[in-house]
Design an enzyme around this catalytic site. Structure first.
Site, PDB file in Angstrom:
ATOM      1  N   ASP A 170     -19.386  12.810 -66.946  1.00  0.00           N
ATOM      2  CA  ASP A 170     -20.775  12.939 -67.395  1.00  0.00           C
ATOM      3  C   ASP A 170     -21.678  13.019 -66.172  1.00  0.00           C
ATOM      4  O   ASP A 170     -21.577  12.192 -65.259  1.00  0.00           O
ATOM      5  CB  ASP A 170     -21.179  11.756 -68.269  1.00  0.00           C
ATOM      6  CG  ASP A 170     -20.580  11.851 -69.670  1.00  0.00           C
ATOM      7  OD1 ASP A 170     -19.811  12.794 -69.930  1.00  0.00           O
ATOM      8  OD2 ASP A 170     -20.878  10.972 -70.498  1.00  0.00           O
ATOM      9  N   HIS A 194     -18.092   8.806 -64.727  1.00  0.00           N
ATOM     10  CA  HIS A 194     -19.432   9.282 -64.388  1.00  0.00           C
ATOM     11  C   HIS A 194     -19.436   9.839 -62.962  1.00  0.00           C
ATOM     12  O   HIS A 194     -18.937   9.203 -62.028  1.00  0.00           O
ATOM     13  CB  HIS A 194     -20.460   8.151 -64.529  1.00  0.00           C
ATOM     14  CG  HIS A 194     -20.796   7.849 -65.953  1.00  0.00           C
ATOM     15  ND1 HIS A 194     -20.012   7.046 -66.745  1.00  0.00           N
ATOM     16  CD2 HIS A 194     -21.827   8.273 -66.737  1.00  0.00           C
ATOM     17  CE1 HIS A 194     -20.545   6.975 -67.956  1.00  0.00           C
ATOM     18  NE2 HIS A 194     -21.637   7.706 -67.983  1.00  0.00           N
TER      19      HIS A 194
END
Length: 266
Positions: A84, A234
């Protein structure tokens, strides 16, 4: 006793992941039951023994009605790497270097800010054969959006900017911001031609000023890896940038290979 132990693991995971990402509420994690109602859900997982696939708070069968998934084939030792990308802080290219070293293709779910501020990195992702998916333009709680046109705008603004940067259309891969969703949202994503991807393995890696140590990361990511895992990391994580090369090596040593989310579209 076994049920209580599983319950504790689930609550701990939802607290560790959901609280940081904006948890809505805990639902019936154990049954993997249908969630057909318009209320916000927060994606959650229940873990069993090490190396086995977790249980989602919505079953794979129910999710597939909406072209949505959280893991692949549990009989195949294959991992799907997803990242992400909310903003760029110097770690994404380290991640790309590690992926390329292992000939692993990742999927990067980007928001509008990432596209605006790091277009050259987006071009590199596309050029090196990685997938770029849609994480919405403004990263809102999409479960609060009840009309198709507002939902469509969050998605299409990302598509448009991606095409302006790369000259190619974006594949219709979607990850709900913060893991928040409801049945109406998944239906709208499907109407727009999207496949929605949750995850079956993640850890608390998103606090920029409170990064886990490599040892803490390994303690979460190695024991819980499983066949068909869709891994969420992430790209803002300094730890992920530092350990990814070694992490992929460790997973390879366990017999895993790396797949692409394009396989789900087939």
């Amino acid at each position: 006793m076994k049920y209580k132990k599983t319950l504790l693991l689930v609550v701990l995971f939802l607290f560790m992941y959901g609280a940081g990402a904006g948890a809505a509420k805990i639902v019936d994690v154990f049954s993997g039951s249908p969630f057909i109602r318009g209320e916000t859900e927060n994606w959650g997982l229940g873990f069993g023994t090490e190396g086995t696939a977790p249980t989602g708070n919505v079953s794979s069968e129910e999710l597939e009605k909406y072209d949505a998934y959280y893991m692949g084939d549990a009989s195949e030792k294959k991992i799907y790497l997803t990242f992400d990308c909310g903003y760029e802080n110097g770690n994404t290219e380290k991640i790309l270097d590690a992926l390329n070293k292992h000939d692993a293709k990742g999927t990067f779910f980007v928001v509008g800010n990432f596209l605006e501020t790091a277009p050259e990195i987006v071009k590199r992702m596309q050029k090196e054969g990685h997938l770029v998916g849609n994480h919405t333009y403004h990263h809102p709680d999409m479960s609060k959006i009840g009309d198709l046109e507002s939902f469509r705008k969050e998605m299409e603004d990302v598509e448009t900017l991606y095409q302006e940067i790369t000259g190619e259309k974006m594949l219709k891969l979607y990850r709900p911001p913060q893991g928040k969703f409801n049945s109406d949202n998944l239906e709208m994503a499907k109407q727009l031609g999207y496949h929605t991807f949750f995850w079956s393995l993640a850890y608390v890696d998103w606090y920029e000023e409170k990064q886990p140590t490599p040892q803490e990361a390994y303690s979460k990511l190695l024991p819980r890896i499983h066949s068909g895992a869709v891994v969420l990391l992430h790209a803002t994580s300094r730890t992920n940038g530092e350990i990814l090369d070694e992490l992929l090596t460790k997973w390879e040593d366990l017999g895993y290979t790396f797949g692409s989310l394009e396989e789900f579209l087939e």
